[in-house]
Design a protein around this motif. Structure first.
Motif, PDB file in Angstrom:
ATOM      1  N   VAL A 256      25.192  55.124  76.272  1.00 46.64           N
ATOM      2  CA  VAL A 256      24.687  56.056  77.278  1.00 46.64           C
ATOM      3  C   VAL A 256      23.269  56.510  76.923  1.00 46.64           C
ATOM      4  CG1 VAL A 256      25.006  58.377  78.263  1.00 46.64           C
ATOM      5  CG2 VAL A 256      26.933  56.796  78.114  1.00 46.64           C
ATOM      6  N   GLY A 257      23.010  56.755  75.639  1.00 45.75           N
ATOM      7  CA  GLY A 257      21.675  57.182  75.227  1.00 45.75           C
ATOM      8  C   GLY A 257      20.601  56.166  75.576  1.00 45.75           C
ATOM      9  N   VAL A 258      20.844  54.908  75.265  1.00 45.27           N
ATOM     10  CA  VAL A 258      19.843  53.872  75.590  1.00 45.27           C
ATOM     11  C   VAL A 258      19.741  53.711  77.105  1.00 45.27           C
ATOM     12  CG1 VAL A 258      19.219  51.432  75.354  1.00 45.27           C
ATOM     13  CG2 VAL A 258      20.053  52.708  73.364  1.00 45.27           C
ATOM     14  N   TYR A 259      20.867  53.720  77.786  1.00 49.43           N
ATOM     15  CA  TYR A 259      20.869  53.605  79.254  1.00 49.43           C
ATOM     16  C   TYR A 259      20.004  54.698  79.877  1.00 49.43           C
ATOM     17  CZ  TYR A 259      23.034  53.054  83.934  1.00 49.43           C
ATOM     18  OH  TYR A 259      23.283  52.848  85.265  1.00 49.43           O
ATOM     19  N   LEU A 260      20.197  55.938  79.443  1.00 50.61           N
ATOM     20  CA  LEU A 260      19.416  57.047  79.996  1.00 50.61           C
ATOM     21  C   LEU A 260      17.937  56.926  79.658  1.00 50.61           C
ATOM     22  CD1 LEU A 260      21.870  60.007  79.328  1.00 50.61           C
ATOM     23  CD2 LEU A 260      21.359  58.921  81.539  1.00 50.61           C
ATOM     24  N   ALA A 261      17.624  56.471  78.453  1.00 50.11           N
ATOM     25  CA  ALA A 261      16.217  56.283  78.079  1.00 50.11           C
ATOM     26  C   ALA A 261      15.559  55.232  78.963  1.00 50.11           C
ATOM     27  CB  ALA A 261      16.108  55.897  76.602  1.00 50.11           C
ATOM     28  N   VAL A 262      16.291  54.160  79.261  1.00 49.34           N
ATOM     29  CA  VAL A 262      15.766  53.111  80.151  1.00 49.34           C
ATOM     30  C   VAL A 262      15.576  53.667  81.551  1.00 49.34           C
ATOM     31  CG1 VAL A 262      16.297  50.893  81.253  1.00 49.34           C
ATOM     32  CG2 VAL A 262      16.689  51.182  78.798  1.00 49.34           C
ATOM     33  N   LEU A 263      16.608  54.315  82.097  1.00 46.48           N
ATOM     34  CA  LEU A 263      16.513  54.837  83.465  1.00 46.48           C
ATOM     35  C   LEU A 263      15.422  55.890  83.602  1.00 46.48           C
ATOM     36  CD1 LEU A 263      20.226  55.162  84.637  1.00 46.48           C
ATOM     37  CD2 LEU A 263      18.650  53.235  84.898  1.00 46.48           C
ATOM     38  N   ALA A 264      15.231  56.688  82.568  1.00 43.92           N
ATOM     39  CA  ALA A 264      14.166  57.690  82.623  1.00 43.92           C
ATOM     40  C   ALA A 264      12.809  57.040  82.869  1.00 43.92           C
ATOM     41  CB  ALA A 264      14.131  58.498  81.326  1.00 43.92           C
ATOM     42  N   MET A 265      12.654  55.815  82.381  1.00 52.23           N
ATOM     43  CA  MET A 265      11.373  55.112  82.517  1.00 52.23           C
ATOM     44  C   MET A 265      11.287  54.256  83.789  1.00 52.23           C
ATOM     45  SD  MET A 265       9.853  56.358  79.976  1.00 52.23           S
ATOM     46  CE  MET A 265       8.337  55.435  80.100  1.00 52.23           C
ATOM     47  N   ILE A 266      12.417  53.673  84.240  1.00 53.29           N
ATOM     48  CA  ILE A 266      12.361  52.730  85.370  1.00 53.29           C
ATOM     49  C   ILE A 266      12.941  53.287  86.659  1.00 53.29           C
ATOM     50  CG2 ILE A 266      12.416  50.748  83.811  1.00 53.29           C
ATOM     51  CD1 ILE A 266      15.344  50.251  84.749  1.00 53.29           C
ATOM     52  N   GLY A 267      13.637  54.402  86.594  1.00 52.68           N
ATOM     53  CA  GLY A 267      14.252  54.971  87.782  1.00 52.68           C
ATOM     54  C   GLY A 267      15.733  54.625  87.867  1.00 52.68           C
TER      55      GLY A 267
ATOM     56  N   MET B 209       2.967  55.228  80.306  1.00 54.26           N
ATOM     57  CA  MET B 209       3.846  55.148  81.461  1.00 54.26           C
ATOM     58  C   MET B 209       4.577  56.481  81.622  1.00 54.26           C
ATOM     59  SD  MET B 209       6.791  52.288  82.010  1.00 54.26           S
ATOM     60  CE  MET B 209       7.393  51.970  83.635  1.00 54.26           C
ATOM     61  N   ALA B 210       4.538  57.039  82.791  1.00 56.89           N
ATOM     62  CA  ALA B 210       5.160  58.337  83.062  1.00 56.89           C
ATOM     63  C   ALA B 210       6.660  58.194  83.292  1.00 56.89           C
ATOM     64  CB  ALA B 210       4.513  58.961  84.298  1.00 56.89           C
ATOM     65  N   LEU B 211       7.370  59.287  83.086  1.00 57.06           N
ATOM     66  CA  LEU B 211       8.810  59.300  83.342  1.00 57.06           C
ATOM     67  C   LEU B 211       9.085  59.113  84.830  1.00 57.06           C
ATOM     68  CD1 LEU B 211       9.986  62.309  81.134  1.00 57.06           C
ATOM     69  CD2 LEU B 211      10.344  59.883  80.686  1.00 57.06           C
ATOM     70  N   ALA B 212      10.061  58.272  85.142  1.00 57.90           N
ATOM     71  CA  ALA B 212      10.480  58.064  86.524  1.00 57.90           C
ATOM     72  C   ALA B 212      11.585  59.034  86.922  1.00 57.90           C
ATOM     73  CB  ALA B 212      10.947  56.624  86.729  1.00 57.90           C
ATOM     74  N   MET B 213      12.312  59.569  85.926  1.00 60.50           N
ATOM     75  CA  MET B 213      13.390  60.542  86.173  1.00 60.50           C
ATOM     76  C   MET B 213      13.327  61.620  85.100  1.00 60.50           C
ATOM     77  SD  MET B 213      16.585  57.966  87.029  1.00 60.50           S
ATOM     78  CE  MET B 213      17.673  59.218  87.718  1.00 60.50           C
ATOM     79  N   ASP B 214      13.550  62.872  85.514  1.00 60.76           N
ATOM     80  CA  ASP B 214      13.597  63.963  84.542  1.00 60.76           C
ATOM     81  C   ASP B 214      15.050  64.232  84.131  1.00 60.76           C
ATOM     82  OD1 ASP B 214      14.731  65.409  86.653  1.00 60.76           O
ATOM     83  OD2 ASP B 214      12.940  66.616  87.009  1.00 60.76           O
ATOM     84  N   LYS B 215      15.258  65.227  83.255  1.00 61.25           N
ATOM     85  CA  LYS B 215      16.599  65.540  82.751  1.00 61.25           C
ATOM     86  C   LYS B 215      17.583  65.827  83.879  1.00 61.25           C
ATOM     87  CE  LYS B 215      16.503  68.959  79.915  1.00 61.25           C
ATOM     88  NZ  LYS B 215      16.484  69.972  78.841  1.00 61.25           N
ATOM     89  N   GLU B 216      17.162  66.634  84.820  1.00 62.70           N
ATOM     90  CA  GLU B 216      18.053  67.024  85.905  1.00 62.70           C
ATOM     91  C   GLU B 216      18.436  65.825  86.766  1.00 62.70           C
ATOM     92  OE1 GLU B 216      15.176  68.645  85.094  1.00 62.70           O
ATOM     93  OE2 GLU B 216      16.174  70.337  84.127  1.00 62.70           O
ATOM     94  N   ALA B 217      17.477  64.948  87.052  1.00 59.91           N
ATOM     95  CA  ALA B 217      17.761  63.756  87.857  1.00 59.91           C
ATOM     96  C   ALA B 217      18.704  62.808  87.115  1.00 59.91           C
ATOM     97  CB  ALA B 217      16.460  63.039  88.225  1.00 59.91           C
ATOM     98  N   LEU B 218      18.505  62.655  85.814  1.00 60.11           N
ATOM     99  CA  LEU B 218      19.394  61.791  85.028  1.00 60.11           C
ATOM    100  C   LEU B 218      20.814  62.361  84.973  1.00 60.11           C
ATOM    101  CD1 LEU B 218      17.061  60.817  82.065  1.00 60.11           C
ATOM    102  CD2 LEU B 218      18.039  59.238  83.750  1.00 60.11           C
ATOM    103  N   GLN B 219      20.940  63.664  84.758  1.00 64.91           N
ATOM    104  CA  GLN B 219      22.265  64.283  84.696  1.00 64.91           C
ATOM    105  C   GLN B 219      22.956  64.160  86.056  1.00 64.91           C
ATOM    106  OE1 GLN B 219      22.925  65.916  81.360  1.00 64.91           O
ATOM    107  NE2 GLN B 219      24.904  65.245  82.107  1.00 64.91           N
ATOM    108  N   ALA B 220      22.207  64.327  87.153  1.00 65.08           N
ATOM    109  CA  ALA B 220      22.775  64.180  88.495  1.00 65.08           C
ATOM    110  C   ALA B 220      23.184  62.728  88.749  1.00 65.08           C
ATOM    111  CB  ALA B 220      21.765  64.646  89.544  1.00 65.08           C
ATOM    112  N   PHE B 221      22.386  61.777  88.267  1.00 65.98           N
ATOM    113  CA  PHE B 221      22.713  60.358  88.400  1.00 65.98           C
ATOM    114  C   PHE B 221      24.036  60.055  87.703  1.00 65.98           C
ATOM    115  CE2 PHE B 221      22.635  56.021  86.759  1.00 65.98           C
ATOM    116  CZ  PHE B 221      22.354  55.282  87.900  1.00 65.98           C
ATOM    117  N   LEU B 222      24.206  60.560  86.483  1.00 59.99           N
ATOM    118  CA  LEU B 222      25.472  60.370  85.770  1.00 59.99           C
ATOM    119  C   LEU B 222      26.637  60.951  86.566  1.00 59.99           C
ATOM    120  CD1 LEU B 222      24.914  61.085  81.958  1.00 59.99           C
ATOM    121  CD2 LEU B 222      25.456  58.909  83.049  1.00 59.99           C
ATOM    122  N   ALA B 223      26.456  62.130  87.104  1.00 57.66           N
ATOM    123  CA  ALA B 223      27.529  62.788  87.852  1.00 57.66           C
ATOM    124  C   ALA B 223      27.914  61.985  89.092  1.00 57.66           C
ATOM    125  CB  ALA B 223      27.110  64.203  88.244  1.00 57.66           C
ATOM    126  N   THR B 224      26.942  61.359  89.733  1.00 55.47           N
ATOM    127  CA  THR B 224      27.199  60.583  90.943  1.00 55.47           C
ATOM    128  C   THR B 224      27.755  59.204  90.635  1.00 55.47           C
ATOM    129  OG1 THR B 224      25.423  61.736  92.097  1.00 55.47           O
ATOM    130  CG2 THR B 224      26.125  59.629  93.019  1.00 55.47           C
TER     131      THR B 224
END
Length: 140
Positions: free
Chosen positions: A63-74, A1-16
């Motif tokens: 936060v670590g688990v949350y980001l790992a989940v979001l990276a996979m599901i969007g 399964m490919a990543l749904a979000m990259d580092k930059e998208a995850l960091q931007a998601f947190l900021a928003t």
């Protein structure tokens, strides 16, 4: 399964979505089902005696688990923690950032389970270990 979000998208998601904490977490590495997150330790994270507080270590694991989940599901802001077990194993190094190494153990349609090992920067032994379960909101 490919990543749904990259580092930059995850960091931007947190900021928003979580601007109140986005400035203390830095995503250092991201892979399929794995993430390494740095928590920038400041005075607000310390308890009497100068050590990092338990709630601070919990927040890094969460936060670590949350980001790992979001990276996979969007970007699903409503994914929520449903369970956590954390073991505090040794005192963190005073003044050092914390690094969380997270691995997803299961990613299903409704639940995700992940482990997070927390280290003091430069340390070779974990200071805490947490297992968290996340509820994933259903597709609409």
């Amino acid at each position: 399964m490919a990543l749904a979000m990259d580092k930059e998208a995850l960091q931007a998601f947190l900021a928003t979505e979580f601007p109140q904490v986005a400035d203390i977490f830095r995503i250092e590495e991201l892979g399929e089902g794995t993430v390494r997150v740095r928590l920038l330790v400041t005075e607000q994270h310390l308890r009497p005696g100068g050590t990092v507080s338990g709630p601070t270590m919990f927040s890094l694991a969460d936060v670590g688990v949350y980001l790992a989940v979001l990276a996979m599901i969007g970007p699903k802001a409503l994914a929520v923690t449903t369970n956590c077990s954390i073991d505090f194993m040794r005192k963190p190094v005073a003044g050092a950032d914390l690094i969380g190494h997270t691995t997803l153990l299961k990613l299903g349609r409704a639940l995700a389970v992940g482990d997070c090992l927390i280290y003091s920067e430069g340390g070779d032994k974990p200071v805490a270990r947490a297992t968290l379960t996340y509820s994933i909101p259903p597709e609409r």
